[in-house]
Design a protein around this motif. Structure first.
Motif, PDB file in Angstrom:
ATOM      1  N   TYR A 266       9.102  -0.660  -8.093  1.00 17.69           N
ATOM      2  CA  TYR A 266       9.779  -1.347  -6.996  1.00 17.69           C
ATOM      3  C   TYR A 266       8.737  -2.085  -6.179  1.00 17.69           C
ATOM      4  O   TYR A 266       7.679  -1.534  -5.851  1.00 17.69           O
ATOM      5  N   ALA A 267       9.042  -3.332  -5.837  1.00 18.50           N
ATOM      6  CA  ALA A 267       8.095  -4.166  -5.104  1.00 18.50           C
ATOM      7  C   ALA A 267       8.803  -4.864  -3.957  1.00 18.50           C
ATOM      8  O   ALA A 267       9.998  -5.159  -4.016  1.00 18.50           O
ATOM      9  N   VAL A 268       8.045  -5.123  -2.900  1.00 10.00           N
ATOM     10  CA  VAL A 268       8.501  -5.944  -1.780  1.00 10.00           C
ATOM     11  C   VAL A 268       7.573  -7.147  -1.730  1.00 10.00           C
ATOM     12  O   VAL A 268       6.397  -7.028  -1.369  1.00 10.00           O
ATOM     13  N   GLY A 269       8.088  -8.309  -2.149  1.00 11.24           N
ATOM     14  CA  GLY A 269       7.224  -9.472  -2.264  1.00 11.24           C
ATOM     15  C   GLY A 269       6.183  -9.226  -3.343  1.00 11.24           C
ATOM     16  O   GLY A 269       6.499  -8.836  -4.473  1.00 11.24           O
ATOM     17  N   ASP A 270       4.926  -9.427  -2.980  1.00 14.48           N
ATOM     18  CA  ASP A 270       3.838  -9.207  -3.929  1.00 14.48           C
ATOM     19  C   ASP A 270       3.310  -7.774  -3.896  1.00 14.48           C
ATOM     20  O   ASP A 270       2.395  -7.425  -4.648  1.00 14.48           O
ATOM     21  N   ARG A 271       3.881  -6.949  -3.044  1.00 15.86           N
ATOM     22  CA  ARG A 271       3.358  -5.594  -2.860  1.00 15.86           C
ATOM     23  C   ARG A 271       4.222  -4.591  -3.615  1.00 15.86           C
ATOM     24  O   ARG A 271       5.420  -4.479  -3.374  1.00 15.86           O
ATOM     25  N   ARG A 272       3.598  -3.854  -4.522  1.00 17.05           N
ATOM     26  CA  ARG A 272       4.314  -2.841  -5.296  1.00 17.05           C
ATOM     27  C   ARG A 272       4.239  -1.505  -4.561  1.00 17.05           C
ATOM     28  O   ARG A 272       3.157  -0.986  -4.296  1.00 17.05           O
ATOM     29  N   LEU A 273       5.412  -0.968  -4.251  1.00 17.69           N
ATOM     30  CA  LEU A 273       5.448   0.325  -3.575  1.00 17.69           C
ATOM     31  C   LEU A 273       5.172   1.464  -4.550  1.00 17.69           C
ATOM     32  O   LEU A 273       4.474   2.422  -4.215  1.00 17.69           O
ATOM     33  N   PHE A 274       5.746   1.361  -5.749  1.00 18.39           N
ATOM     34  CA  PHE A 274       5.439   2.325  -6.810  1.00 18.39           C
ATOM     35  C   PHE A 274       5.652   1.635  -8.147  1.00 18.39           C
ATOM     36  O   PHE A 274       6.403   0.657  -8.246  1.00 18.39           O
ATOM     37  N   GLN A 275       4.983   2.150  -9.179  1.00 17.30           N
ATOM     38  CA  GLN A 275       4.987   1.481 -10.483  1.00 17.30           C
ATOM     39  C   GLN A 275       4.931   2.522 -11.591  1.00 17.30           C
ATOM     40  O   GLN A 275       4.183   3.508 -11.514  1.00 17.30           O
ATOM     41  N   ASP A 276       5.766   2.326 -12.634  1.00 14.76           N
ATOM     42  CA  ASP A 276       5.792   3.203 -13.818  1.00 14.76           C
ATOM     43  C   ASP A 276       5.897   4.673 -13.418  1.00 14.76           C
ATOM     44  O   ASP A 276       5.210   5.544 -13.978  1.00 14.76           O
TER      45      ASP A 276
END
Length: 467
Positions: A266-276
């Protein structure tokens, strides 16, 4: 002995029936010193601050006086008290959502009468990025909104700052940071009256502490003396409610899962809050999601409940259902969320009992009459509070009512978003113990998002750290 810049003398508050809500409270704040008031929800701490500012709710009457820098003002004279706002007394309010104008961007609200450069400096000192100033309050996490209020107080030149729960909703690092910023006020000769549930604030600020219960000051004195040798049994119980002193329990590792998540991003703009991010929630287990304010804890909970779509990855509930496509109301009702801000979970202006009765069409027959009273009793909620509107009860009381409402559905999975951040330590322990007991009794899976690493250590079986 250092001169008192603010002295509160025989402060009493009564309701329309003449019932004492606060009884003859007195204390003095020295210049460059701090007084910290602690006590359970409804003990009268915030009423003391409101009375000093002339902001008690309509229908309440105030007696007593304050002596401010050598001048005496009667607390019943609200017009006289208002003359001290901003230039003499600054307030950090308790509820960010109520204190911030939702139609204005953040920076103008922080700036007030100060120069914009001063506002930027205050934001930077609290680790708020410049971009936060361009956002609206609804775009902020609860912890970020709280820091915005502290930044607003830092831009004033008032010699006395009243901070009502200044660290509520903040992670451990931000608590330490905020206490450090408030100490900077002391270092610059300003005085602080802090109202808090967090004993770390009292330890960090030093000075004097006052312990309140049912509108009375039970004991007061230097912080270290009261903490090391409390005289009153209530004070001892308060200190023993620290999460570091809670007994540890092991998980009942029942194999049946209630939820699987695979490779969530999940991302907000270019910033990923969490990944995989992958996880499995099991019945009878408590999973904590922790990390600093704004890291995505709340959003991860929303994704698991189907309230937000991940940019990648999948979520499947116990029977393989995609929560974004669920068509079974009975199943949807078993996956519940407890909001961080209880005021956002209730309709303003509608009596709480009516709001609970609105649930009758989706609850089993007779559920409200059968299950609600024992739940209210276990959560220490007076039934008479249900006859009030949401804005007529404290934040802690409203949160406990929200917990009771959710538990009526007997959820398979409960995502609790900072469920005790607004509660005093004694009620926090009681509520947490109740949630832990329900996890065991009902084989419920509890997802607990929390800034408080001490609480997480005490209750969680698994921890997801979004640091």
């Amino acid at each position: 002995m250092m001169r008192a810049i603010l002295r509160v003398c025989d402060l009493s508050v009564r309701d329309q029936k003449g019932t004492l809500l606060v009884e003859a409270v007195s204390f003095a704040i020295p210049q460059a010193g701090a007084v910290v008031l602690i006590g359970e929800t409804g003990s009268g701490k915030s009423l003391v601050a409101q009375a000093v500012l002339g902001l008690v709710p309509e229908g309440l009457s105030v007696q007593g006086r304050i002596e401010f820098d050598g001048r005496t003002v009667e607390l019943s004279d609200r017009a006289a008290l208002r003359q001290y706002w901003a230039n003499h007394l600054a307030l950090v309010p308790q509820e960010p959502r109520a204190a911030l104008d939702p139609t204005m961007r953040v920076l103008p609200q922080i700036t007030g009468l100060a120069k914009q450069a001063h506002a930027h400096q205050a934001m930077t000192s609290l680790s708020l990025r410049a971009s936060v100033g361009r956002q609206y309050p609804f775009m902020l996490s609860g912890g970020m909104a709280q820091r915005v209020l502290v930044a607003g107080a830092l831009t004033t030149q008032a010699p006395v700052v009243i901070a009502d729960e200044p660290t509520k909703g903040l992670d451990d690092d931000r608590v330490e940071e905020t206490v450090s910023r408030i100490r900077q006020l002391l270092d610059h000769g300003r005085a602080v009256l802090a109202i808090t549930h967090d004993i770390r604030v009292a330890r960090g600020l030093g000075g004097h502490i006052g312990v309140m219960r049912a509108g009375r000051m039970l004991e007061q004195g230097p912080v270290e003396e009261v903490i090391l040798a409390p005289r009153h049994a209530y004070t001892r119980a308060w200190l023993d409610a620290d999460p570091d002193r809670w007994p540890r329990r092991t998980a009942q590792r029942i194999a049946e899962p209630v939820l699987h998540a695979q490779k969530l991003t999940y991302a907000v703009g270019d910033r990923r809050l969490f990944q995989d991010l992958s996880l499995t929630l099991l019945r009878g287990s408590i999973t904590a999601i922790t990390g600093p304010s704004g890291c995505g804890k709340t959003m991860l909970g929303n994704v698991l409940l189907g309230l937000a779509r991940p940019h990648a990855g999948t979520v499947r509930w116990c029977d393989g259902t995609d929560p974004h496509r669920v068509r079974r109301p009975a199943l949807r009702a078993r996956f519940q969320k407890l909001h961080q801000d209880p005021a956002s979970a209730f309709m303003p202006g509608r009596v709480l009992r009516r709001q609970l009765e609105d649930l009758k069409p989706v609850l089993p027959f007779g559920c409200l009459a059968r299950d609600l009273p024992p739940l209210l009793d276990r959560l220490a909620v007076q039934p008479s509070l249900l006859e009030r509107r949401p804005d007529e009860v404290s934040g802690g009381e409203l949160q406990r009512i929200a917990i009771a409402r959710i538990l009526l559905f007997k959820p398979y999975c409960l995502v609790a978003d900072e469920p005790t951040s607004r509660l005093d330590p004694l009620v926090q322990r009681e509520v947490t113990e109740l949630l832990r007991t329900l996890v065991d009794e009902q084989d419920m899976s509890l997802v607990l998002t929390s800034h408080d690493k001490r609480l997480v250590r005490a209750v969680a079986h698994d921890v997801i750290d979004l640091q």
